[in-house]
Design an enzyme around this catalytic site. Sequence first.
Site, short mmCIF file in Angstrom:
data_model
loop_
_atom_site.label_atom_id
_atom_site.label_comp_id
_atom_site.label_asym_id
_atom_site.label_seq_id
_atom_site.Cartn_x
_atom_site.Cartn_y
_atom_site.Cartn_z
N ALA A 109 -26.10 27.52 -9.82
CA ALA A 109 -25.41 26.22 -9.83
C ALA A 109 -26.51 25.16 -9.76
O ALA A 109 -27.64 25.43 -9.35
CB ALA A 109 -24.51 26.12 -8.60
N GLY A 137 -25.01 31.39 -9.20
CA GLY A 137 -23.92 31.15 -10.15
C GLY A 137 -24.23 31.70 -11.52
O GLY A 137 -23.34 32.01 -12.30
N GLU A 185 -28.31 32.58 -2.71
CA GLU A 185 -27.53 31.57 -1.97
C GLU A 185 -27.80 31.61 -0.46
O GLU A 185 -27.87 30.58 0.19
CB GLU A 185 -26.04 31.77 -2.20
CG GLU A 185 -25.55 31.33 -3.57
CD GLU A 185 -25.64 32.46 -4.58
OE1 GLU A 185 -26.44 33.40 -4.39
OE2 GLU A 185 -24.92 32.37 -5.60
N GLU A 223 -23.27 35.22 -11.34
CA GLU A 223 -21.79 35.26 -11.27
C GLU A 223 -21.18 35.05 -12.65
O GLU A 223 -20.19 35.67 -13.00
CB GLU A 223 -21.30 34.18 -10.30
CG GLU A 223 -21.62 34.49 -8.85
CD GLU A 223 -21.23 33.37 -7.92
OE1 GLU A 223 -21.77 32.25 -8.09
OE2 GLU A 223 -20.39 33.59 -7.04
N1 T1G Z 1 -30.58 23.66 -9.62
C1 T1G Z 1 -31.28 22.58 -10.02
N2 T1G Z 1 -32.62 22.57 -10.26
C2 T1G Z 1 -33.27 23.74 -10.07
C3 T1G Z 1 -32.61 24.92 -9.66
C4 T1G Z 1 -31.21 24.85 -9.43
N3 T1G Z 1 -30.51 25.91 -9.07
N4 T1G Z 1 -33.55 25.91 -9.58
C5 T1G Z 1 -34.73 25.37 -9.93
N5 T1G Z 1 -34.57 24.08 -10.22
C6 T1G Z 1 -35.62 23.15 -10.67
C7 T1G Z 1 -36.69 22.97 -9.60
O1 T1G Z 1 -36.29 21.95 -8.69
C8 T1G Z 1 -37.87 22.56 -10.46
O2 T1G Z 1 -37.65 21.22 -10.83
C9 T1G Z 1 -37.69 23.40 -11.72
O3 T1G Z 1 -36.29 23.75 -11.77
C10 T1G Z 1 -38.53 24.64 -11.74
O4 T1G Z 1 -38.22 25.32 -10.50
C11 T1G Z 1 -21.94 28.78 -6.93
C12 T1G Z 1 -23.56 27.82 -5.15
C13 T1G Z 1 -35.28 29.85 -10.85
C14 T1G Z 1 -36.84 31.39 -9.60
O5 T1G Z 1 -31.07 29.23 -5.56
O6 T1G Z 1 -35.31 30.25 -7.21
O7 T1G Z 1 -25.59 29.15 -7.56
O8 T1G Z 1 -39.76 20.26 -9.89
O9 T1G Z 1 -40.56 25.16 -9.55
O10 T1G Z 1 -41.23 28.73 -9.55
O11 T1G Z 1 -22.62 30.81 -6.08
O12 T1G Z 1 -36.45 27.71 -9.29
O13 T1G Z 1 -39.66 20.98 -12.31
O14 T1G Z 1 -38.35 18.97 -11.54
O15 T1G Z 1 -38.81 26.75 -8.58
O16 T1G Z 1 -40.54 29.19 -12.01
C15 T1G Z 1 -28.56 29.56 -6.62
C16 T1G Z 1 -33.17 28.43 -7.15
C17 T1G Z 1 -28.05 28.15 -6.50
C18 T1G Z 1 -32.18 29.47 -7.64
C19 T1G Z 1 -37.72 29.47 -10.95
N6 T1G Z 1 -29.79 29.59 -7.39
N7 T1G Z 1 -34.31 28.38 -8.05
O17 T1G Z 1 -38.88 29.40 -10.13
O18 T1G Z 1 -39.80 27.15 -10.90
S1 T1G Z 1 -26.62 28.11 -5.49
C20 T1G Z 1 -30.97 29.41 -6.76
C21 T1G Z 1 -35.32 29.30 -7.96
C22 T1G Z 1 -25.41 28.84 -6.42
C23 T1G Z 1 -23.11 29.67 -6.69
C24 T1G Z 1 -24.09 29.07 -5.75
C25 T1G Z 1 -36.50 29.04 -8.85
C26 T1G Z 1 -36.56 29.96 -10.07
P1 T1G Z 1 -38.94 20.29 -11.18
P2 T1G Z 1 -39.40 26.08 -9.76
P3 T1G Z 1 -40.20 28.65 -10.65
#
Ligand code: T1G
Length: 653
Positions: free
Chosen positions: A62, A101, A124, A104
Amino acid sequence: MSSPVSYELQGKVGVISVDNPPVNALSQVVRQGLLDAITAAQSDASEAVVIICEGRTFIAGADITEFGKPLQSPWLPELLDEIEASSKLVVAAIHGTALGGGFETALAAHYRCALASAKVGFPEVKLGLLPGAGGTQRTPRFAGVGASLELITSGAPITAGQAKQIGLIDKIVDGNLRTAAVAFAAELIADGTPIRRSRDQSVPEFDHSIFTDYRASLAKRARGQVAPGHIVSAVEAAATLPFEEGMAVERDLFMECMNSPQSAGMRHIFFAERQASRIEGLSKDTPRRPVESVGVIGGGTMGGGIAMSFANAGIPVTMIEISDEALQRGLSIIERNYAGSVKRGKLSEEKAAACRALVTGSTDYSALADVDMVVEAVFEDPDLKKKIFAQLDAVCKPGAILATNTSYQDVDAIAAATGRPEDVVGTHFFSPAHIMKLLEVVRGEKTADDVLSTVMALAKKIRKVAVVSGVCYGFIGNRMLRPYGNTVQLLLLEGASPQQIDAAMETWGMAMGPLRVFDLAGLDIGYSARKALADDEEGDPRTYRVSDSLVEAGRLGQKSGSGFYSYDEKRQPAADPVVDEVIEAAAAEFGIERREISDDEIVDRLIAALVDEGRKILDEGIAQRSSDIDVVYIYGYGFPVSRGGPMFYADQQ
Ligand code: T1G
C-alpha cells in the site's frame, strides 16, 4: 494525467501493467486503474488476465504516504475482491519484492508465477500493522496456519522458491517475465484449469493449540507490541470462520493497529530512516568519489568491527596496527567474529571466508598509499588522532577520504592537522560496529559536499543507517546521553535504585536500562573523559559522584565483574548492597533526603532529559531535522521503535 495502469489484449490474454515508480505502491490512482482494467476484462475477448508491473518490482505495498489521511475508494480489500471474483482466470506475475498489499494483490489472483529472484512477504508488522486486504485470510487457505503465522508475524520476506514450497506461488519462470506469464496463462486456459479462488479453499488441517502457543512465544519475541497478537487473532479467524466473517475480523483488527500510537511511531521511523539520507541543500546528484578499497587504523574492537562492515559489503580492507602482534590480535578478533556469525547461522562458511579474505593487515602506513578511504579507529586521544591524520595526509593519494571514528573529539581540529580538511569527515560507528546499524556522519566545517554524499551513499552499501551531524561534543547520540546519564545519577541520589531505574525504562520499552548500559560500556570511559575536561567543565558533582566512587573502588562495570551491579561468570547482573551504600553515602554528602520515587517519574525525567538536549541540538543546527534524532536513538541506543523516537514521542505527548 494518464493512469499508471495500462491494459491491453495479447492474443487471448489481457495484460494489466502497473507503472508507478519507484516501487509500484498501491496509491489511489493505481487502485482505480486496476479496478477499471479488471472490469474491462470481464466483457472483452480475453480468456485470461495477467497482472504485471514495470520497473524494479511488483507492487511493494500500500502507499504508506496515504496513511493517516482519509481512506479513498476504491478500498484495497474491495478491489482485491473484484480481482478474485473475476470470471476470467487471473495470473499474477511477480518480480522484485511483492510485499504487503502487493502480495495480497497477487493472492487475490487465481494463480501466481514468479522469477526465481523474486521475494514475497508481509512487512506490515514492522509498521505496527497487519495485512489489511485479505492477507491474513487468503494466506492460510494456500499455505496453512503454521507457515502463515511465521510469515506474517515475522515480517520477513521469503524467496519465490520457499513461497512455492508452501503453496503461495504456482510456478517459477525464467527469461522475460511478461512472455512467461502470458504463456503460463495461455497454458492454464488450454488445459481447462478451473478458476481457483482462495475464499473457496478451506484451511488445511491444524492443531488448535497452535494459537495459544504462538501467543506465548510472541510475549517474549515482540514484547509490548500490539500487531503480532492481532495477527494471530486474524489468522485464527481465517481458520475458524467463513471467509467474509474472517475478513470483517481482519478489518477491525487492522483499523485498531492503524490507529495505534505504536503504528504511528513505526511508520514515522520508516520514513525518517529514508529522510535521514537526504542532506539539506545538497542536490541528489552531487558527484561521488569511488570507494573500492579502504584502510582502517587500529585493530581494536571498533577497528575490527569497522573492517568487517566494509568486508561484508565486498570492499577490501587494509588494517594498520603499530606492531605485528597488535595486528595479529586485531585480525584474530575479526576471525572470531566471523566464526561466531557462522556458528549462529548468520553467515555461510563460504561467505564468511570470502569476507575474511578481504581483510589484510600491515604495520606500515605506506600500505595505504592507494586506498580510496581511511577510517581511523584508535582510542580517544586527540593528540594521537592529530598525529595519525598528519601521517595520512602525507601518505594517502589526493582525493582519498580521511575519516575518524571518534565519538566525541572535534573533527575540525583533527581536519586542521592535515593540509586537506575538505577530505576529512567523521564516521562514528557504534559498538559492535559490524552489527549496530547506526552511523553518525560528522560534517566538518570544511568537509567537501562530494565527500559527504560519497559517505552517505557508502553507508547504504555497508548496510548502515547514516545520520548527518554537525561538530559538537558527542555529536547527536552521545551528547544526549550525558544529560540522560546525569539525570540517572540524580535519581539514584534522590531515592531510586539501579535496578528500579533499569526495570522502569525496560518496561517502558528501552532495549536496556541505563545502568546496565553504563556497566556494559565501562564506567571508566566516562570517568577518564571527564577527567580530561577542565575543572569548570566537570559540571555538577552530584551527577558523577556515585559512578566515580564505583570506579575508584575498582568497579568498572561488566569488564571488571562489578559496577552498578555485580556480575557472575555468565555476566548476569545482580543488585549489590555495596552499591546502595555508595549511593547513600553520596546522598548524605550532598544532604539529599532520599524518598520513594515512582517509575513514571523516572521515565518522564529521563525522556525529558533526552528531548531537551535534542531540542538544543536542533536549535544549534547540529542535527538537520528532529526525525534524524529519532533515527539516532532507535538505531544506536535501543529506543523502542514503537514509540517513534524521543522527539516524535515528545510531540505525541
Ligand atoms: N509506499 C510509499 N513509498 C514507498 C513504499 C511504500 N510502501 N515503499 C518504499 N517507498 C519509497 C521509499 O520511501 C523511497 O522513496 C523509495 O520508495 C525507495 O524505497 C494493506 C497496509 C520495497 C524493499 O512496508 O520495504 O501494504 O526516498 O529506499 O532500499 O496490507 O522500500 O526514493 O523518495 O526503501 O530498494 C507494506 C516498504 C506497506 C514495503 C525497496 N509494504 N518498502 O527497498 O528502496 S503496508 C512495505 C520497503 C501494506 C496492506 C498494508 C522497501 C523496498 P524515496 P527504498 P529499497
